[in-house]
Design an enzyme around this catalytic site. Structure first.
Site, mmCIF file in Angstrom:
data_model
loop_
_atom_site.group_PDB
_atom_site.id
_atom_site.type_symbol
_atom_site.label_atom_id
_atom_site.label_comp_id
_atom_site.label_asym_id
_atom_site.label_seq_id
_atom_site.Cartn_x
_atom_site.Cartn_y
_atom_site.Cartn_z
ATOM 1 N N SER A 136 -18.651 -3.630 28.875
ATOM 2 C CA SER A 136 -18.200 -3.033 30.133
ATOM 3 C C SER A 136 -17.952 -4.069 31.221
ATOM 4 O O SER A 136 -18.661 -5.075 31.309
ATOM 5 C CB SER A 136 -19.292 -2.065 30.610
ATOM 6 O OG SER A 136 -19.093 -1.732 31.957
ATOM 7 N N GLU A 138 -18.836 -3.659 34.060
ATOM 8 C CA GLU A 138 -20.083 -3.672 34.852
ATOM 9 C C GLU A 138 -20.878 -4.953 34.586
ATOM 10 O O GLU A 138 -21.662 -5.379 35.427
ATOM 11 C CB GLU A 138 -20.959 -2.471 34.478
ATOM 12 C CG GLU A 138 -20.691 -1.220 35.284
ATOM 13 C CD GLU A 138 -21.161 -1.331 36.723
ATOM 14 O OE1 GLU A 138 -20.351 -1.044 37.619
ATOM 15 O OE2 GLU A 138 -22.317 -1.709 36.966
ATOM 16 N N TYR A 159 -28.177 -0.543 33.526
ATOM 17 C CA TYR A 159 -27.112 -0.295 32.542
ATOM 18 C C TYR A 159 -26.368 -1.589 32.235
ATOM 19 O O TYR A 159 -26.138 -1.935 31.068
ATOM 20 C CB TYR A 159 -26.145 0.760 33.102
ATOM 21 C CG TYR A 159 -24.832 0.877 32.364
ATOM 22 C CD1 TYR A 159 -24.729 1.622 31.191
ATOM 23 C CD2 TYR A 159 -23.683 0.239 32.847
ATOM 24 C CE1 TYR A 159 -23.513 1.723 30.514
ATOM 25 C CE2 TYR A 159 -22.468 0.349 32.170
ATOM 26 C CZ TYR A 159 -22.390 1.086 31.009
ATOM 27 O OH TYR A 159 -21.191 1.179 30.344
HETATM 28 P P1 NAP Z 1 -19.539 9.098 27.818
HETATM 29 O O1 NAP Z 1 -18.414 10.066 28.049
HETATM 30 O O2 NAP Z 1 -20.718 9.117 28.697
HETATM 31 O O3 NAP Z 1 -20.000 9.284 26.290
HETATM 32 C C1 NAP Z 1 -21.159 8.680 25.820
HETATM 33 C C2 NAP Z 1 -21.381 9.109 24.396
HETATM 34 O O4 NAP Z 1 -22.595 8.510 23.926
HETATM 35 C C3 NAP Z 1 -21.554 10.622 24.227
HETATM 36 O O5 NAP Z 1 -20.979 11.012 23.008
HETATM 37 C C4 NAP Z 1 -23.056 10.775 24.165
HETATM 38 O O6 NAP Z 1 -23.487 11.929 23.491
HETATM 39 C C5 NAP Z 1 -23.405 9.527 23.361
HETATM 40 N N1 NAP Z 1 -24.810 9.160 23.450
HETATM 41 C C6 NAP Z 1 -25.601 9.156 24.549
HETATM 42 N N2 NAP Z 1 -26.843 8.795 24.223
HETATM 43 C C7 NAP Z 1 -26.846 8.587 22.882
HETATM 44 C C8 NAP Z 1 -27.836 8.245 21.946
HETATM 45 N N3 NAP Z 1 -29.111 8.079 22.309
HETATM 46 N N4 NAP Z 1 -27.492 8.099 20.645
HETATM 47 C C9 NAP Z 1 -26.206 8.322 20.250
HETATM 48 N N5 NAP Z 1 -25.223 8.675 21.092
HETATM 49 C C10 NAP Z 1 -25.541 8.805 22.388
HETATM 50 O O7 NAP Z 1 -18.979 7.584 27.845
HETATM 51 P P2 NAP Z 1 -17.465 7.056 27.675
HETATM 52 O O8 NAP Z 1 -16.843 6.992 29.019
HETATM 53 O O9 NAP Z 1 -16.816 7.771 26.572
HETATM 54 O O10 NAP Z 1 -17.751 5.540 27.265
HETATM 55 C C11 NAP Z 1 -17.870 5.156 25.888
HETATM 56 C C12 NAP Z 1 -18.580 3.813 25.806
HETATM 57 O O11 NAP Z 1 -17.842 2.831 26.533
HETATM 58 C C13 NAP Z 1 -19.971 3.783 26.402
HETATM 59 O O12 NAP Z 1 -20.745 2.872 25.662
HETATM 60 C C14 NAP Z 1 -19.766 3.247 27.799
HETATM 61 O O13 NAP Z 1 -20.943 2.640 28.257
HETATM 62 C C15 NAP Z 1 -18.655 2.256 27.552
HETATM 63 N N6 NAP Z 1 -17.745 1.992 28.664
HETATM 64 C C16 NAP Z 1 -17.125 3.009 29.310
HETATM 65 C C17 NAP Z 1 -16.214 2.734 30.318
HETATM 66 C C18 NAP Z 1 -15.494 3.823 31.064
HETATM 67 O O14 NAP Z 1 -14.937 3.542 32.124
HETATM 68 N N7 NAP Z 1 -15.434 5.041 30.533
HETATM 69 C C19 NAP Z 1 -15.935 1.396 30.659
HETATM 70 C C20 NAP Z 1 -16.585 0.382 29.953
HETATM 71 C C21 NAP Z 1 -17.468 0.684 28.945
HETATM 72 P P3 NAP Z 1 -23.648 13.352 24.260
HETATM 73 O O15 NAP Z 1 -22.243 13.914 24.343
HETATM 74 O O16 NAP Z 1 -24.544 14.115 23.389
HETATM 75 O O17 NAP Z 1 -24.212 13.052 25.623
HETATM 76 N N1 GDD Z 2 -20.689 8.475 40.315
HETATM 77 C C1 GDD Z 2 -20.445 8.394 41.627
HETATM 78 N N2 GDD Z 2 -20.689 9.489 42.416
HETATM 79 N N3 GDD Z 2 -19.974 7.230 42.144
HETATM 80 C C2 GDD Z 2 -19.711 7.191 43.467
HETATM 81 C C3 GDD Z 2 -19.915 8.279 44.310
HETATM 82 C C4 GDD Z 2 -20.438 9.489 43.755
HETATM 83 O O1 GDD Z 2 -20.654 10.485 44.432
HETATM 84 N N4 GDD Z 2 -19.535 7.931 45.566
HETATM 85 C C5 GDD Z 2 -19.109 6.669 45.512
HETATM 86 N N5 GDD Z 2 -19.219 6.209 44.238
HETATM 87 C C6 GDD Z 2 -18.891 4.841 43.797
HETATM 88 C C7 GDD Z 2 -20.007 4.147 43.032
HETATM 89 O O2 GDD Z 2 -20.988 3.641 43.934
HETATM 90 C C8 GDD Z 2 -19.208 3.067 42.313
HETATM 91 O O3 GDD Z 2 -19.051 1.958 43.149
HETATM 92 C C9 GDD Z 2 -17.846 3.722 42.079
HETATM 93 O O4 GDD Z 2 -17.813 4.892 42.896
HETATM 94 C C10 GDD Z 2 -17.575 4.120 40.646
HETATM 95 O O5 GDD Z 2 -18.679 4.874 40.170
HETATM 96 P P1 GDD Z 2 -18.618 5.645 38.761
HETATM 97 O O6 GDD Z 2 -17.421 6.498 38.685
HETATM 98 O O7 GDD Z 2 -19.951 6.284 38.559
HETATM 99 O O8 GDD Z 2 -18.368 4.470 37.719
HETATM 100 P P2 GDD Z 2 -19.028 3.028 37.546
HETATM 101 O O9 GDD Z 2 -17.981 2.026 37.937
HETATM 102 O O10 GDD Z 2 -20.348 2.929 38.193
HETATM 103 O O11 GDD Z 2 -19.286 2.970 35.987
HETATM 104 C C11 GDD Z 2 -18.274 3.395 35.054
HETATM 105 O O12 GDD Z 2 -17.456 2.305 34.718
HETATM 106 C C12 GDD Z 2 -18.115 1.242 34.007
HETATM 107 C C13 GDD Z 2 -17.057 0.150 33.761
HETATM 108 O O13 GDD Z 2 -16.912 -0.642 34.885
HETATM 109 C C14 GDD Z 2 -18.985 3.985 33.834
HETATM 110 O O14 GDD Z 2 -18.031 4.584 33.004
HETATM 111 C C15 GDD Z 2 -19.699 2.903 33.034
HETATM 112 O O15 GDD Z 2 -20.193 3.470 31.813
HETATM 113 C C16 GDD Z 2 -18.687 1.794 32.729
HETATM 114 O O16 GDD Z 2 -19.309 0.777 31.986
#
Ligand code: NAP
Ligand code: GDD
Length: 350
Positions: A136, A138, A159
Site C-alpha cells: 500500500s 500508506e 496498518y
Molecule cells: P477490503 O474491501 O477491506 O477487503 C478486505 C478483504 O480481506 C475482505 O474480503 C475481508 O473479508 C478480508 N479479510 C479481512 N480480514 C481477514 C482475515 N483475517 N483473513 C482473511 N481475509 C480477511 O479491501 P480492498 O480495498 O479490497 O483492498 C484489498 C487489499 O489491498 C488489502 O490488503 C488492502 O490493505 C490493500 N490495499 C488497498 C488499497 C485501496 O485503496 N483499496 C490500496 C492499497 C492496498 P470480509 O469481507 O469478511 O471482511
Molecule cells: N475514512 C475516513 N472517514 N477518512 C476520512 C474522513 C472520514 O470521515 N474524513 C477525512 N478523511 C481522510 C482521512 O483522514 C485520510 O487522510 C483520507 O480521508 C483517506 O481516508 P480513507 O478513505 O479511509 O483511506 P486511507 O487513505 O486512509 O486508506 C486507504 O488507502 C490505502 C492506500 O493508500 C485504504 O484503502 C487502505 O487499505 C489503503 O492501503
C-alpha cells in the site's frame, strides 16, 4: 490447454471482487478464501458464483482466515493454485489505531503464515506458485510526494507498519528461497464497491442520500489530506500483469494526480447540485492520531514494464460512484415511501 488456477485471499472485498471478474474473463479457475461470518459476506461476488455442482462453475469458495495457518495450508492443497493473490486484510487505517494487534496479526503475520504454507506446499508438490502481495501507498506515509518504488517508507499507522513488515517478508522470501513474490504498492483505488466507511464512498453515499431527503448532515475528519485516487477495476489488472512478468519485482500503481478530500467532496456535491457548506461538518472523532498528508504516486515503472495505465480519471470515478449511490438511495426512498403509504392505509382502517 490446462486452465490456470488462482487463489485469492480477501475475495469478498472490493479488489477481490474485481480481480475475480477479471480472472474469470481471462479463463482462470478462481478459488477464494472466505471468512466465516454470522451473516452472508459475499454480496460483492454473488453475481459471479455458481453452484459448484454445475459443470460450468469456475469460482470456488473455501472457508479460511489469515489468522489460521493450518486452514490456509488445507485451502492451498485443495485449490492447487498457479497464482496466489493475497488481498486479505484489516484494511481500514483509522480502525488499525483501535485494533493494532489484530491488524498486525492479519496484515503482517498473516502474510508470513501464507508464505510459509506456500513454501512447504511448493516443496512437497514440486510446483511453482506465483504470489501477489497487496502492498500500500500508506507505507510511504510521511515521505514527500511524489512517491516511487525507491522512496523510503515512513509508515504512520499500525496498518502501514504492518504492510511494511509484509512487504519485507515478501522480499525476504524472494531473496531467501527464490520464490516469485511480487509486491504491488497500490495507491488509493475506489469504486461503487468501496467499503462504506472509506472517505470516498462515505461522501458519495451521503450526498446521494441527502439529495433524496434520506439524511441531512455528513460528518467528516481531515478535509485537507490529499490522495492519488484511481478506479479499482483498473488496478486489479496491474496485479495480474505483475505475475505475468519474467521476474518478481515491486511496482507502484497510481494515477499520478492527487486531490484533497475537500476536492472530492466538492466534485461529488457538484454532481448532485448540492452545496457542501449546507450539509458537511468536521468531527474531530474522524481525525487520526498520525495523518498521512499527501500521497501522489510516480507510476512510471508500471507504465513501462507492465504497460499499465489507468483508464478512469478522477471526474469519471466520482461520477461512477455518485450514479451508483444515487440508484441505491432511490431504492431506499422507494421502500420508505411504500412503507409510509402502507402505514397510512393501515391507519385508515383503524
Ligand atoms: P477490503 O474491501 O477491506 O477487503 C478486505 C478483504 O480481506 C475482505 O474480503 C475481508 O473479508 C478480508 N479479510 C479481512 N480480514 C481477514 C482475515 N483475517 N483473513 C482473511 N481475509 C480477511 O479491501 P480492498 O480495498 O479490497 O483492498 C484489498 C487489499 O489491498 C488489502 O490488503 C488492502 O490493505 C490493500 N490495499 C488497498 C488499497 C485501496 O485503496 N483499496 C490500496 C492499497 C492496498 P470480509 O469481507 O469478511 O471482511
Ligand atoms: N475514512 C475516513 N472517514 N477518512 C476520512 C474522513 C472520514 O470521515 N474524513 C477525512 N478523511 C481522510 C482521512 O483522514 C485520510 O487522510 C483520507 O480521508 C483517506 O481516508 P480513507 O478513505 O479511509 O483511506 P486511507 O487513505 O486512509 O486508506 C486507504 O488507502 C490505502 C492506500 O493508500 C485504504 O484503502 C487502505 O487499505 C489503503 O492501503
Amino acid at each position: 490447454m490446462k486452465r490456470k488456477r488462482a487463489l485469492i485471499t480477501g475475495i469478498t472485498g472490493q479488489d477481490g471482487s474485481y480481480l475475480s471478474e477479471f480472472l474469470l474473463t481471462k479463463g482462470y479457475e478462481v478459488h477464494g478464501v472466505v471468512r466465516r461470518s454470522s451473516s452472508f459476506n459475499t454480496a460483492r461476488i454473488d453475481a459471479l458464483y455458481r453452484d459448484p455442482h454445475d459443470p460450468e462453475a469456475r469460482l470456488f469458495l473455501h472457508y479460511g482466515d489469515l489468522a489460521d495457518g493450518t486452514g490456509l495450508r488445507r485451502v492451498l492443497e485443495l485449490a492447487a493454485p498457479d497464482e496466489v493473490y493475497n488481498l486479505g486484510a484489516q484494511s481500514h487505517v483509522r480502525v488499525s489505531f483501535d485494533q493494532p494487534e489484530y491488524t498486525a496479526d492479519i496484515v503482517a503475520t498473516g502474510v508470513l503464515r501464507l508464505l510459509e504454507a506456500l513454501r512447504d506446499s511448493m516443496r512437497v508438490s514440486g510446483r511453482t506458485v506465483r504470489v501477489y502481495q497487496a502492498g500500500s501507498s500508506e507505507m510511504f506515509g510521511a515521505a514527500a510526494p511524489p512517491q516511487h518504488e525507491g522512496t523510503r517508507f515512513h509508515p504512520r499507522s499500525p496498518y502501514a507498519v504492518a504492510k511494511v513488515a509484509a512487504h519485507g517478508y515478501a522480499t525476504n522470501y524472494r531473496e531467501a528461497y527464490g520464490m516469485f513474490v511480487a509486491n504491488g504498492i497500490l495507491f488509493n483505488h475506489e469504486s461503487p464497491r468501496r467499503g462504506e466507511t472509506f472517505v470516498t464512498r462515505k461522501i458519495t453515499r451521503a450526498a446521494a442520500r441527502i439529495k433524496l431527503g434520506l439524511q441531512r448532515r455528513l460528518f467528516l475528519g481531515n478535509l485537507e489530506a490529499r490522495r492519488d485516487w484511481g478506479f479499482a477495476g483498473d488496478y486489479v489488472e496491474a496485479m495480474w500483469a505483475m505475475l505475468q512478468q519474467p521476474e518478481p519485482d515491486d511496482y507502484v500503481v497510481a494515477t499520478g494526480v492527487s486531490h484533497s478530500v475537500r476536492e472530492f467532496l466538492a466534485a461529488t456535491f457538484a454532481c448532485l447540485d448540492l452545496d457542501p457548506a449546507e450539509h458537511v461538518e468536521v468531527d474531530p472523532k474522524y481525525f487520526r492520531p498520525a495523518e498521512v498528508d499527501h500521497l501522489l504516486g510516480d507510476g512510471r515503472k508500471a507504465r513501462e514494464k507492465l504497460e499499465w495505465s489507468p483508464k478512469v480519471d478522477f471526474q469519471a470515478l466520482v461520477q461512477m460512484m455518485v450514479s451508483y449511490d444515487l440508484e441505491l438511495a432511490r431504492q431506499e426512498r422507494t421502500l420508505l415511501d411504500a412503507g409510509h403509504r402502507l402505514a397510512e392505509a393501515a391507519h385508515g382502517h383503524d
